[in-house]
Design a protein around this motif. Structure first.
Motif, short mmCIF file in Angstrom:
data_model
loop_
_atom_site.label_atom_id
_atom_site.label_comp_id
_atom_site.label_asym_id
_atom_site.label_seq_id
_atom_site.Cartn_x
_atom_site.Cartn_y
_atom_site.Cartn_z
N GLN A 60 5.26 5.34 -8.89
CA GLN A 60 4.40 6.38 -8.34
C GLN A 60 3.08 5.78 -7.90
O GLN A 60 2.60 4.82 -8.50
N CYS A 61 2.52 6.35 -6.82
CA CYS A 61 1.19 5.92 -6.40
C CYS A 61 0.18 6.36 -7.46
O CYS A 61 0.18 7.52 -7.88
N HIS A 62 -0.67 5.44 -7.87
CA HIS A 62 -1.64 5.78 -8.92
C HIS A 62 -2.71 6.73 -8.41
O HIS A 62 -3.36 7.42 -9.19
N ARG A 63 -2.90 6.79 -7.10
CA ARG A 63 -3.96 7.64 -6.56
C ARG A 63 -3.46 9.04 -6.21
O ARG A 63 -3.99 10.03 -6.68
N CYS A 64 -2.42 9.13 -5.33
CA CYS A 64 -1.99 10.44 -4.85
C CYS A 64 -0.74 10.94 -5.57
O CYS A 64 -0.34 12.08 -5.39
N GLY A 65 -0.11 10.07 -6.38
CA GLY A 65 1.04 10.52 -7.16
C GLY A 65 2.34 10.57 -6.37
O GLY A 65 3.33 11.10 -6.86
N ARG B 276 0.83 -1.20 0.00
CA ARG B 276 0.00 0.00 0.00
C ARG B 276 0.87 1.25 0.00
O ARG B 276 1.97 1.25 0.53
N CYS B 277 0.33 2.30 -0.58
CA CYS B 277 0.99 3.59 -0.52
C CYS B 277 1.05 4.04 0.94
O CYS B 277 0.03 4.02 1.63
N PRO B 278 2.24 4.42 1.45
CA PRO B 278 2.35 4.84 2.85
C PRO B 278 1.65 6.16 3.13
O PRO B 278 1.40 6.49 4.29
N LEU B 279 1.33 6.91 2.11
CA LEU B 279 0.68 8.21 2.31
C LEU B 279 -0.83 8.10 2.30
O LEU B 279 -1.50 8.61 3.18
N CYS B 280 -1.38 7.46 1.28
CA CYS B 280 -2.84 7.45 1.15
C CYS B 280 -3.43 6.05 1.31
O CYS B 280 -4.64 5.90 1.27
N ARG B 281 -2.58 5.05 1.48
CA ARG B 281 -3.02 3.68 1.72
C ARG B 281 -3.70 3.04 0.51
O ARG B 281 -4.37 2.01 0.65
ZN LIG Z 1 -0.83 7.31 -2.51
#
Ligand SMILES: [Zn+2]
Length: 84
Positions: free
Chosen positions: A19-24, A6-11
């Motif tokens: 890159q995270c596909h959601r928050c970049g 999971r992305c550590p920022l937005c999960r």
């Molecule tokens: Zn993210």
């Protein structure tokens, strides 16, 4: 080779990119750290297979400094008990 889930920022679920596909968020550094820890883990197993528990212990300690997993703790306990 990465195990990031999971992305550590937005999960958001990690889909494998840098890159995270959601928050970049740029995940390159985190992925690099995970890869390096994995390499030390592989090295530890190789050292152990070669009959060198001291080198294995050093390698797993380096892996733990990067990213500790339950597997590392088990291996560390095993290597510690090996020394007596
Ligand atoms: Zn993210």
């Amino acid at each position: 080779m990465s195990r990031m889930e999971r992305c550590p920022l937005c999960r958001a679920a990690h889909r494998g990119g840098a890159q995270c596909h959601r928050c970049g968020a740029d995940l390159t550094l985190l992925l690099t750290i995970e890869d390096q820890a994995e390499q030390w883990r592989v090295r530890a197993m190789a050292d152990l297979a070669n009959g060198d528990p001291n080198a294995a212990r050093t390698a797993i300690e380096r892996a733990c400094k990067l990213k500790r997993t339950p597997y590392d703790s088990i291996l560390q306990a095993f290597l510690s008990s090996d020394r007596g």
